[in-house]
Write a protein that holds these residues in place. Structure first.
Motif, PDB file in Angstrom:
ATOM      1  N   ALA A 148      35.184   2.518  63.378  1.00  0.00           N
ATOM      2  CA  ALA A 148      36.175   1.812  64.197  1.00  0.00           C
ATOM      3  C   ALA A 148      35.523   0.558  64.762  1.00  0.00           C
ATOM      4  O   ALA A 148      34.298   0.441  64.778  1.00  0.00           O
ATOM      5  CB  ALA A 148      36.697   2.703  65.317  1.00  0.00           C
ATOM      6  N   HIS A 149      36.344  -0.355  65.235  1.00  0.00           N
ATOM      7  CA  HIS A 149      35.810  -1.640  65.702  1.00  0.00           C
ATOM      8  C   HIS A 149      35.879  -1.826  67.216  1.00  0.00           C
ATOM      9  O   HIS A 149      35.388  -2.819  67.726  1.00  0.00           O
ATOM     10  CB  HIS A 149      36.539  -2.796  65.008  1.00  0.00           C
ATOM     11  N   ARG A 150      36.474  -0.872  67.939  1.00  0.00           N
ATOM     12  CA  ARG A 150      36.570  -1.013  69.394  1.00  0.00           C
ATOM     13  C   ARG A 150      36.118   0.262  70.086  1.00  0.00           C
ATOM     14  O   ARG A 150      36.334   1.373  69.575  1.00  0.00           O
ATOM     15  CB  ARG A 150      38.017  -1.313  69.800  1.00  0.00           C
ATOM     16  N   LYS A 151      35.556   0.097  71.260  1.00  0.00           N
ATOM     17  CA  LYS A 151      35.054   1.229  72.043  1.00  0.00           C
ATOM     18  C   LYS A 151      36.146   2.268  72.282  1.00  0.00           C
ATOM     19  O   LYS A 151      35.910   3.477  72.190  1.00  0.00           O
ATOM     20  CB  LYS A 151      34.496   0.707  73.373  1.00  0.00           C
ATOM     21  N   THR A 162      52.516   4.009  64.765  1.00  0.00           N
ATOM     22  CA  THR A 162      51.833   4.232  66.032  1.00  0.00           C
ATOM     23  C   THR A 162      52.509   5.375  66.778  1.00  0.00           C
ATOM     24  O   THR A 162      53.734   5.398  66.908  1.00  0.00           O
ATOM     25  CB  THR A 162      51.877   2.941  66.884  1.00  0.00           C
ATOM     26  N   GLY A 163      51.702   6.323  67.233  1.00  0.00           N
ATOM     27  CA  GLY A 163      52.238   7.494  67.917  1.00  0.00           C
ATOM     28  C   GLY A 163      52.497   8.665  66.998  1.00  0.00           C
ATOM     29  O   GLY A 163      52.869   9.752  67.454  1.00  0.00           O
ATOM     30  N   GLY A 164      52.278   8.479  65.698  1.00  0.00           N
ATOM     31  CA  GLY A 164      52.527   9.545  64.723  1.00  0.00           C
ATOM     32  C   GLY A 164      51.367  10.497  64.528  1.00  0.00           C
ATOM     33  O   GLY A 164      51.510  11.512  63.850  1.00  0.00           O
ATOM     34  N   GLY A 165      50.206  10.177  65.094  1.00  0.00           N
ATOM     35  CA  GLY A 165      49.090  11.110  65.051  1.00  0.00           C
ATOM     36  C   GLY A 165      48.123  10.925  63.892  1.00  0.00           C
ATOM     37  O   GLY A 165      47.632  11.900  63.329  1.00  0.00           O
ATOM     38  N   LYS A 166      47.811   9.668  63.564  1.00  0.00           N
ATOM     39  CA  LYS A 166      46.848   9.422  62.483  1.00  0.00           C
ATOM     40  C   LYS A 166      45.496  10.070  62.775  1.00  0.00           C
ATOM     41  O   LYS A 166      44.898  10.691  61.890  1.00  0.00           O
ATOM     42  CB  LYS A 166      46.651   7.913  62.274  1.00  0.00           C
ATOM     43  N   THR A 167      45.021   9.946  63.997  1.00  0.00           N
ATOM     44  CA  THR A 167      43.714  10.492  64.345  1.00  0.00           C
ATOM     45  C   THR A 167      43.727  12.016  64.284  1.00  0.00           C
ATOM     46  O   THR A 167      42.752  12.638  63.861  1.00  0.00           O
ATOM     47  CB  THR A 167      43.264  10.003  65.737  1.00  0.00           C
ATOM     48  N   THR A 168      44.829  12.632  64.652  1.00  0.00           N
ATOM     49  CA  THR A 168      44.957  14.087  64.560  1.00  0.00           C
ATOM     50  C   THR A 168      44.938  14.532  63.107  1.00  0.00           C
ATOM     51  O   THR A 168      44.267  15.513  62.753  1.00  0.00           O
ATOM     52  CB  THR A 168      46.247  14.558  65.254  1.00  0.00           C
ATOM     53  N   ILE A 169      45.665  13.827  62.256  1.00  0.00           N
ATOM     54  CA  ILE A 169      45.680  14.146  60.819  1.00  0.00           C
ATOM     55  C   ILE A 169      44.269  14.078  60.259  1.00  0.00           C
ATOM     56  O   ILE A 169      43.792  14.994  59.574  1.00  0.00           O
ATOM     57  CB  ILE A 169      46.621  13.184  60.065  1.00  0.00           C
ATOM     58  N   VAL A 170      43.585  12.995  60.558  1.00  0.00           N
ATOM     59  CA  VAL A 170      42.232  12.780  60.038  1.00  0.00           C
ATOM     60  C   VAL A 170      41.257  13.792  60.635  1.00  0.00           C
ATOM     61  O   VAL A 170      40.377  14.301  59.931  1.00  0.00           O
ATOM     62  CB  VAL A 170      41.798  11.328  60.300  1.00  0.00           C
ATOM     63  N   GLN A 219      38.474   7.640  71.488  1.00  0.00           N
ATOM     64  CA  GLN A 219      39.625   8.446  71.080  1.00  0.00           C
ATOM     65  C   GLN A 219      39.259   9.351  69.911  1.00  0.00           C
ATOM     66  O   GLN A 219      39.593  10.541  69.912  1.00  0.00           O
ATOM     67  CB  GLN A 219      40.788   7.533  70.694  1.00  0.00           C
ATOM     68  N   ALA A 220      38.575   8.814  68.915  1.00  0.00           N
ATOM     69  CA  ALA A 220      38.198   9.613  67.747  1.00  0.00           C
ATOM     70  C   ALA A 220      37.242  10.732  68.137  1.00  0.00           C
ATOM     71  O   ALA A 220      37.403  11.881  67.703  1.00  0.00           O
ATOM     72  CB  ALA A 220      37.559   8.716  66.693  1.00  0.00           C
ATOM     73  N   THR A 221      36.253  10.414  68.969  1.00  0.00           N
ATOM     74  CA  THR A 221      35.289  11.424  69.410  1.00  0.00           C
ATOM     75  C   THR A 221      35.990  12.558  70.149  1.00  0.00           C
ATOM     76  O   THR A 221      35.751  13.741  69.872  1.00  0.00           O
ATOM     77  CB  THR A 221      34.209  10.776  70.306  1.00  0.00           C
ATOM     78  N   GLU A 222      36.881  12.210  71.057  1.00  0.00           N
ATOM     79  CA  GLU A 222      37.601  13.232  71.829  1.00  0.00           C
ATOM     80  C   GLU A 222      38.483  14.090  70.933  1.00  0.00           C
ATOM     81  O   GLU A 222      38.562  15.309  71.112  1.00  0.00           O
ATOM     82  CB  GLU A 222      38.426  12.575  72.936  1.00  0.00           C
ATOM     83  N   ARG A 223      39.138  13.465  69.962  1.00  0.00           N
ATOM     84  CA  ARG A 223      40.005  14.239  69.071  1.00  0.00           C
ATOM     85  C   ARG A 223      39.184  15.169  68.188  1.00  0.00           C
ATOM     86  O   ARG A 223      39.541  16.326  67.974  1.00  0.00           O
ATOM     87  CB  ARG A 223      40.857  13.299  68.221  1.00  0.00           C
ATOM     88  N   LEU A 224      38.055  14.684  67.678  1.00  0.00           N
ATOM     89  CA  LEU A 224      37.183  15.543  66.866  1.00  0.00           C
ATOM     90  C   LEU A 224      36.641  16.706  67.688  1.00  0.00           C
ATOM     91  O   LEU A 224      36.573  17.842  67.205  1.00  0.00           O
ATOM     92  CB  LEU A 224      36.043  14.716  66.262  1.00  0.00           C
TER      93      LEU A 224
END
Length: 196
Positions: A54-57, A28-36, A62-67
């Motif tokens: 994902a299973h939660r809003k 956690t905090g390592g940037g999985k979403t950034t990597i993806v 978070q994913a939408t914003e990062r993309l």
């Protein structure tokens, strides 16, 4: 990207090419979403169709914003907020499992918090898209109910540890707190490995 994130992408690509389904395990905090998001940016540039589950809003947001920070415009499949796009969609598992015809079959499926992927709702989606490569993301690649993730994922990529992230100053040093009191849990039941 940080050097370990670049390495994670290289390791994950090598794993996927051999196994078709792998887990990216980063603390956690390592940037999985950034990597993806970086991987998705590259894949969409090559014309690949992507599904991010994902299973939660909060995770969908978070994913939408990062993309979007990578210059991408993902569609969203979430209850009444459903506006799918042609080749990149961020989807709620709960919504998509009942609306599988909304999107074209993805080339790659990314699953956030993939330790939950043994649930029937995920299996319905994965079974509907059997030709897709699957990349799971989690900091904790195990389940409290003991169900094996190996039914879906065939490999795991673990490019960096919590202690290494801390030594590089990407995570703060852990401070631990514990009660000195002894708590009697004799009559407390457990369900799926957690106190009930």
């Amino acid at each position: 990207l940080r050097p370990y994130q670049i390495e994670a992408i290289e390791l994950l690509r090598a794993s996927i090419s051999k196994h078709k389904s792998s887990i990216l395990c980063v603390p956690t905090g390592g940037g999985k979403t950034t990597i993806v998001a970086s991987m998705i940016h590259s894949a969409t540039a090559k014309g690949k169709s992507i599904l991010f589950l994902a299973h939660r809003k909060e995770l969908l947001t978070q994913a939408t914003e990062r993309l979007e920070s990578f210059g991408l415009a993902p569609g969203l499949i979430q209850g009444r907020n459903t506006k799918p796009s042609l080749n990149l969609n961020v989807a709620s598992v709960q919504t998509l499992r009942n609306r599988l015809s909304l999107i074209c079959p993805p080339d790659i499926i990314f699953i956030d918090e993939c330790h939950l992927a043994m649930a029937n709702s995920y299996r319905i989606i994965l079974d509907h898209y059997p030709n897709a490569f699957v990349v799971g993301m989690t900091a904790t690649p195990s389940r409290l109910d003991g169900k094996p993730l190996g039914d879906i994922f065939k490999d795991i990529v673990n490019p960096i540890s919590i202690s290494h992230l801390t030594s590089l100053d990407f995570l703060c040093t852990v401070r631990k707190f514990a009660s000195k009191e002894h708590i009697d849990l004799t009559n407390v039941r457990t369900t799926a490995g957690d106190f009930n």
